[in-house]
Design a protein around this motif. Structure first.
Motif, PDB file in Angstrom:
ATOM      1  N   GLY A 118       0.819  -1.200   0.000  1.00  0.00           N
ATOM      2  CA  GLY A 118       0.000   0.000   0.000  1.00  0.00           C
ATOM      3  C   GLY A 118       0.850   1.246   0.000  1.00  0.00           C
ATOM      4  N   HIS A 119       0.211   2.370   0.241  1.00  0.00           N
ATOM      5  CA  HIS A 119       0.904   3.648   0.305  1.00  0.00           C
ATOM      6  C   HIS A 119       0.190   4.553   1.300  1.00  0.00           C
ATOM      7  N   GLY A 120       0.920   5.540   1.795  1.00  0.00           N
ATOM      8  CA  GLY A 120       0.335   6.450   2.767  1.00  0.00           C
ATOM      9  C   GLY A 120       0.966   7.821   2.678  1.00  0.00           C
ATOM     10  N   VAL A 121       0.258   8.819   3.200  1.00  0.00           N
ATOM     11  CA  VAL A 121       0.773  10.185   3.243  1.00  0.00           C
ATOM     12  C   VAL A 121       0.211  10.874   4.478  1.00  0.00           C
ATOM     13  N   ARG A 122       1.040  11.719   5.097  1.00  0.00           N
ATOM     14  CA  ARG A 122       0.621  12.473   6.277  1.00  0.00           C
ATOM     15  C   ARG A 122       1.173  13.886   6.173  1.00  0.00           C
ATOM     16  N   ALA A 123       0.326  14.862   6.451  1.00  0.00           N
ATOM     17  CA  ALA A 123       0.728  16.262   6.455  1.00  0.00           C
ATOM     18  C   ALA A 123       0.412  16.858   7.812  1.00  0.00           C
ATOM     19  N   THR A 124       1.352  17.634   8.358  1.00  0.00           N
ATOM     20  CA  THR A 124       1.153  18.283   9.653  1.00  0.00           C
ATOM     21  C   THR A 124       1.465  19.768   9.548  1.00  0.00           C
ATOM     22  N   VAL A 139       0.103  24.358  18.905  1.00  0.00           N
ATOM     23  CA  VAL A 139      -1.139  23.932  18.259  1.00  0.00           C
ATOM     24  C   VAL A 139      -0.740  23.090  17.053  1.00  0.00           C
ATOM     25  N   HIS A 140      -1.197  21.848  17.014  1.00  0.00           N
ATOM     26  CA  HIS A 140      -0.847  20.907  15.950  1.00  0.00           C
ATOM     27  C   HIS A 140      -2.105  20.460  15.218  1.00  0.00           C
ATOM     28  N   LEU A 141      -2.026  20.423  13.888  1.00  0.00           N
ATOM     29  CA  LEU A 141      -3.096  19.895  13.048  1.00  0.00           C
ATOM     30  C   LEU A 141      -2.489  18.887  12.079  1.00  0.00           C
ATOM     31  N   GLY A 142      -3.209  17.824  11.798  1.00  0.00           N
ATOM     32  CA  GLY A 142      -2.674  16.805  10.905  1.00  0.00           C
ATOM     33  C   GLY A 142      -3.756  16.096  10.119  1.00  0.00           C
ATOM     34  N   LEU A 143      -3.355  15.596   8.944  1.00  0.00           N
ATOM     35  CA  LEU A 143      -4.248  14.851   8.051  1.00  0.00           C
ATOM     36  C   LEU A 143      -3.452  13.707   7.441  1.00  0.00           C
ATOM     37  N   SER A 144      -4.032  12.502   7.438  1.00  0.00           N
ATOM     38  CA  SER A 144      -3.335  11.344   6.871  1.00  0.00           C
ATOM     39  C   SER A 144      -4.282  10.497   6.026  1.00  0.00           C
ATOM     40  N   TYR A 145      -3.677   9.721   5.110  1.00  0.00           N
ATOM     41  CA  TYR A 145      -4.434   8.814   4.255  1.00  0.00           C
ATOM     42  C   TYR A 145      -3.577   7.588   3.988  1.00  0.00           C
TER      43      TYR A 145
END
Length: 408
Positions: free
Chosen positions: A189-195, A206-212
């Motif tokens: 598979g594959h994945g990506v995360r942005a913070t 203050v931290h915000l994050g999005l992953s897939y």
């Protein structure tokens, strides 16, 4: 039954012996070994001994009375890790968990310009998803990770990753295959995360994050323990989902650090693609929200998109924490239909894996540089359709959990 428990007791005795032996030694975060080929080599270890006491409702969480009591004691982890810094901007790690008999992080990384957020990495490592999963095991806020994290987060896999960013933001992408230890997690598979940290100062983050994450799977079973790692029973369980093709998981993260307080939460949504006549896709989701207070006044750091836990300000008396967490998991994606014949059992359209909510109250004591002691009380509310009962059944146990930890 009792002889089968002897290895468990031996492992617990070994872990407690290591804990007591370490108390007499000088406090060090790691043991420096040597410089070989331009690489500064060090050795680290982590030993965790857990105890769970179950106040069962319906299911026997201790495995149908396997040891004749409502308690369980076990060596949770026995991790041995070699690390190397250099030559140049290269660092590497080889980790093994002797308790679980599996490899941990086994990888090498090249940092561009010495920046830990801009890198290339090869080997086995935690995939870029989940704030809680990526945080250090020895500094977990609670003894068990949130139910939804244990269910949906993708942990260590063999692969390659690239990261780009600085101290305030990062983007990491990876491709991966199976786990290094055979007969464990598999599927490419594959994945990506942005913070992004719009606020990033000492004791103020203050931290915000999005992953897939997207990976293939031929068969899949989603289930969860009741926030107790030593429980052998699961109260929510989809059963084996046949004819599955892809599992796609989206994660949202948020964290706020203000002095001695930390508020953290995550939401996960998972979709399973299935094939075959009369087989529908499956979707599940869940979230958690937790708060932690350092009673003794310490705060947290922030590096590479995750919080870092520092040492006690007063090593002799240690650092004290209080925590509260709520988490919820929904594995229902279906409905009950009328019985095919009068008086018969209802028919299930889709998957009814159940729903589980849990409150966890916890206290942690970090003593000096090497020791941590934790106590948690978990209150669980679960409901799941039972084919044998022909109705939805509630099961609401409580669990007391304790952990002793030694790290060097």
């Amino acid at each position: 039954m009792l002889p089968a428990k002897t290895p468990t007791l031996s492992r617990l005795s070994l872990s407690l012996a290591l804990l007591l032996a370490g108390a007499a030694s000088a406090a060090h975060a790691e043991v420096a070994i040597d410089v070989i080929g331009g690489s500064e080599i060090s050795f680290e270890g982590l030993v965790q001994a857990d105890g769970n006491w179950f106040d069962n409702d319906l299911a026997d969480l201790n495995g149908a009375g396997a040891n004749g009591s409502d308690s369980e004691f076990e060596l949770r982890r026995a991790e041995l890790v070699l690390k190397g810094k250099g030559p140049g901007n290269i660092d590497w790690v080889v980790g093994y968990d002797a308790k679980a008999d599996k490899y941990l992080d086994v990888n090498a990384r090249y940092k561009f310009g010495g920046n830990g957020n801009t890198f290339l990495q090869l080997g086995q490592f935690k995939q870029p998803n989940s704030l809680e999963e990526l945080s250090s095991t020895k500094n977990n806020d609670f003894i068990s990770k949130a139910t939804v994290t244990n269910t949906f987060a993708t942990a260590r896999r063999l692969g390659a990753a690239a990261g780009y960013g600085d101290g305030n933001w990062s983007v990491t992408a990876s491709v991966f295959g199976r786990e290094l230890t055979r007969n464990l997690a598999h599927g490419s598979g594959h994945g990506v995360r942005a913070t992004w940290a719009p606020v990033n100062g000492e004791g103020n983050v203050v931290h915000l994050g999005l992953s897939y994450v997207d990976n293939d799977t031929d068969t899949l079973r989603l289930r969860a323990r009741p926030n107790a790692d030593l429980a052998t029973q699961r109260l929510v369980d989809t059963g084996t989902l046949a004819n599955t093709d892809r599992l796609r998981t989206v994660g949202l993260e948020g964290m706020w650090i203000k002095g001695p307080f930390k508020l953290q939460g995550e939401y996960y949504s998972a979709d399973v693609s299935r094939y075959g006549e009369g087989v529908g896709d499956f979707g599940g989701d869940g979230w958690y929200l937790s708060g932690l207070w350092n009673i003794t006044g310490e705060t947290w750091g922030y590096r590479s998109g995750v919080p870092t836990t520092g040492l006690p300000d007063a090593p002799a008396s240690g650092k004290w924490q209080l925590g509260l967490r709520y988490d919820t998991l929904d594995l229902d994606d279906g409905r009950l239909l009328a019985a095919a014949v009068p008086g018969g059992a209802p028919r299930v359209d889709g998957v009814l894996g159940g729903k589980q909510d849990a409150w966890t109250i916890g206290a942690n004591w970090y003593w000096r540089s090497n020791f941590k002691f934790a106590l948690n009380y978990v209150m669980v509310d679960s409901s799941r359709y039972s084919a044998s009962a022909g109705t939805v059944v509630d099961d609401n146990p409580n669990i007391l959990e304790a952990r002793a930890q030694f790290h060097w």
